[in-house]
Design an enzyme around this catalytic site. Structure first.
Site, mmCIF file in Angstrom:
data_model
loop_
_atom_site.group_PDB
_atom_site.id
_atom_site.type_symbol
_atom_site.label_atom_id
_atom_site.label_comp_id
_atom_site.label_asym_id
_atom_site.label_seq_id
_atom_site.Cartn_x
_atom_site.Cartn_y
_atom_site.Cartn_z
ATOM 1 N N LYS A 86 29.125 -9.596 -4.644
ATOM 2 C CA LYS A 86 30.128 -10.610 -3.654
ATOM 3 C C LYS A 86 28.794 -11.291 -2.953
ATOM 4 C CE LYS A 86 34.317 -7.648 -3.547
ATOM 5 N NZ LYS A 86 33.827 -6.747 -4.658
ATOM 6 N N GLU A 106 40.275 -2.207 -12.420
ATOM 7 C CA GLU A 106 40.383 -1.402 -11.161
ATOM 8 C C GLU A 106 41.561 -1.984 -10.325
ATOM 9 O OE1 GLU A 106 38.381 -3.047 -7.517
ATOM 10 O OE2 GLU A 106 37.422 -4.573 -8.800
#
Length: 313
Positions: free
Chosen positions: A171, A37
């Protein structure tokens, strides 16, 4: 979305995809490729570390036997395998748009420069026939989502894209338990790499058990092959790769900074896609760079493992 031979096609990714020369050669030769990414470059890491780390990620993939394909948008054109100068541009420019799947078509029409999220990178990689993707941590269900309905587009993208994503869990700033529930509901397979516990990005253990684990890249590759052979569900395989305990962020420091960051977030009224970059930046400053060091270790470890899985495939 209608399925095609190389992946999935929809209105958002019908624009021409340009392949970088190394990726084009790897496709022609059938060499292993790892998708990467670009939001970690433009929005995830501070300058100038972002450019340095981007180069290290690609070098790590190459050292482990695969070709890196960093994905982004330049002048409205989707690029699979950004050149060094294009990566440098995304790292230095203040006008880079953060692109999820829904943003690809408007950004392409506007001729924008953009960095792709996990969702957008996965969609483009699957369309390009790339089977393995390395990232840091996934997006997921945000804290308080029962009232805000704030969930990452990563989740729905993973439910329909046939790609193996190597990550350090989700996360830790998110609602990890709710995210795992959503992944289960969406039919996304989650496998711990060398563990039966789900990692929490900065933390080795987020506090949740996993049903499945794999000990080697060959075992992960076997799972991917089994999914292809069965052709029952074409969703993603999440390969959760935890940091060793001695490399994680100190849990007590993590919990304190997270509580402070969430309080600051609420005071400033920050919502939506600005939440994650805000909290990551808050962690960086509040931990005096310790979280950044952990973040870099995460993505480099995941890039190495993804390359070895791609080679095993």
């Amino acid at each position: 979305m209608a399925r095609t031979g190389g992946g999935y096609r929809g209105l958002v990714i019908n624009h021409v995809i340009r392949f970088g020369p190394d990726v084009e050669a790897a496709r022609a030769e059938g060499a292993p490729i790892v998708a990467l990414e670009s939001t970690i470059i433009s929005h995830g890491l501070p300058r100038p570390a972002n450019l340095t780390v981007a180069k290290e990620i690609e070098a790590t993939v190459r050292a482990a036997g695969a070709v890196p394909a960093t994905i982004g948008m330049i002048g409205g054109e989707i690029v699979v395998g950004l050149r060094d100068d294009e990566i440098a541009h995304l790292a230095a420019s203040d006008d880079v748009v953060k692109l999820s799947v829904r943003d690809l078509a408007p950004a392409a029409a506007a001729g924008a420069d953009g960095a792709t999220t996990v969702a957008a990178t996965s969609a483009i990689a699957a369309r390009a026939g790339i089977a393995v993707f390395a990232t840091g941590g996934l997006g997921g269900v945000h804290r308080g989502a029962s009232s805000t309905f704030d969930e990452s587009a990563d989740l729905t993208a993973l439910s329909r894209l046939p790609i193996a994503i190597v990550c350090a869990g989700v996360k830790s700033i998110l609602d990890v338990g709710a995210t795992l529930e959503r992944l289960e509901t969406l039919g996304v397979s989650v496998v711990g790499y060398g563990t039966r516990r789900f990692p929490g990005f900065y933390l080795t253990d987020a506090g949740f058990d996993l049903d499945w684990s794999a000990a080697t890249p060959d075992e992960v590759a076997a799972i991917v092959r089994a999914a292809r052979a069965h052709d029952v569900h074409q969703g993603a395989l999440v390969v959760a790769n935890p940091l060793p305990p001695d490399e994680q962020l100190d849990p007590a420091l993590h919990d304190r900074v997270l509580a402070e960051g969430l309080a600051s977030l609420s005071r400033e009224g920050i919502t939506g896609k600005d939440v994650t970059p805000y909290l990551l930046s808050y962690f960086h400053h509040a931990t005096e760079g310790k979280s950044l060091d952990v973040n870099v270790r995460i993505i480099l470890r995941n890039a190495d493992l993804a390359a070895r899985i791609a080679a095993a495939l």
